[in-house]
Scaffold this active site. Structure first.
Site, PDB file in Angstrom:
ATOM      1  N   HIS A 145       0.899  -1.233  -0.080  1.00  0.00           N
ATOM      2  CA  HIS A 145       0.086  -0.042  -0.050  1.00  0.00           C
ATOM      3  C   HIS A 145       0.800   1.255   0.051  1.00  0.00           C
ATOM      4  CE1 HIS A 145      -3.189   2.688   1.271  1.00  0.00           C
ATOM      5  NE2 HIS A 145      -3.933   1.824   1.590  1.00  0.00           N
ATOM      6  N   GLU A 158      -0.926   1.219  -5.309  1.00  0.00           N
ATOM      7  CA  GLU A 158      -0.728   0.224  -4.562  1.00  0.00           C
ATOM      8  C   GLU A 158      -0.531  -1.007  -5.572  1.00  0.00           C
ATOM      9  OE1 GLU A 158      -3.780  -0.240  -1.800  1.00  0.00           O
ATOM     10  OE2 GLU A 158      -4.194   1.871  -1.958  1.00  0.00           O
TER      11      GLU A 158
END
Length: 306
Positions: free
Chosen positions: A180, A280
């Protein structure tokens, strides 16, 4: 995914490390890398990288000024590891969802304590490996047995992560995941993501409708999309550009909370949405993966210079 033929030399004893040191930050243990060519900060909780900066350059990662370093609390910024599920459990495929016994998003790996496996160093690079044995200790939130091994490779040319999942259980295991990555920008409204043009995406803010991307991705407020693409990307901001190259991924999540959600987020200044964006590397939505007993899968990303 090695970006160089140089292999860091093995160093089994912390006393022999030349560039890597233990440090307590807040209430958490971290490894700080002070190499002549770059710096990095890596927490054992969550295998969470919060800093990577080549010498005489600003940080390549974004970290919230309100980030808190406490046991059991996810750090806001850097590169959280979302594993063995990504996002809202209820939005995952049935094969992934049936293993999850909590409403918490993004899995337990980002707040679990990982084990240091190895540190390798040389004059050009540092490589650090951490592992997490997802066994019966996590049975209250997830059914399965898997080993996660993540390797961080730092050099002046970039920062590389490789997360390998091995199914140690006795039946097939479905999972989703994401690295992320929070990236900095001086102005998100003047930033864009190149490389996703003409791919399909799920707009999670519009009832999870499928849409088609035309041209670069721009940010005009809250953005939360799952793209069906694992192609190399270029992130362009007013101060420069970065290239993200993924491995083992056919999905990419692009996220920015916008002003209204930013005001509701924990450990996140109200105006911080203007200075960050997330791109991400993922196995999300229909890109979830299934491993038979003993099988492994590696999800990786190289953040490099354009």
């Amino acid at each position: 995914m090695s970006e160089s033929s140089h292999r860091p030399s093995r160093s089994l004893s912390p006393g022999q490390w030349s560039f890597t040191r233990w440090k307590t930050i807040g209430q958490l243990e971290a490894l700080e890398v002070h190499h002549p060519l770059f710096r990095a900060t890596l927490f054992l909780q969550g295998a969470h990288l919060t800093q990577f900066m080549p010498s005489d350059e600003p940080d390549w990662l974004w970290l919230s000024k309100d980030a808190r370093f406490e046991p059991g609390r996810a750090i806001r910024g850097g590169i959280p590891v979302c594993w063995p599920w990504f996002g809202d459990p209820g939005k995952n495929a049935p094969a992934v969802r049936k293993r999850i016994h909590t409403n918490s998003a993004h899995g337990f790996a980002r707040t679990a304590l990982w084990k240091l496996e190895d540190v390798r160093e040389n004059a050009h690079e540092v490589e650090i490996s951490l592992s997490l044995d997802a066994n019966e200790d996590f049975a209250n939130v997830w059914s399965g047995h898997a080993l996660a091994l993540i390797t961080f490779h730092f050099s002046v040319r970039g920062c590389q992560l490789a997360l390998t999942t091995t199914n140690l259980g006795e039946e097939p295991m479905a999972f989703s995941q994401a690295l992320h990555t929070y990236l900095p920008t001086s102005d998100v409204t003047r930033s864009r993501v190149l490389g996703l043009g003409y791919s399909q995406y799920i707009d999670t803010l519009d009832d999870w409708e499928y849409k088609n991307q035309e041209g670069p991705v721009y940010f005009e407020g809250e953005t939360d999309r799952i793209y069906e693409s694992g192609e190399p990307l270029t992130i362009v901001t007013p101060s420069g550009s970065r290239k993200l190259t993924s491995v083992g991924s056919d999905s990419t999540v692009v996220w920015n909370p916008g002003p209204e959600k930013a005001a509701r987020l924990s450990d996140f200044p109200d105006e911080a949405w203007k200075t960050m964006l997330c791109v991400e590397t993922a196995n999300a939505a229909s890109d979830y993966r299934v491993l038979n007993t003993g099988q492994s899968h590696t999800l990786g990303v190289l953040i490099g210079r354009k």
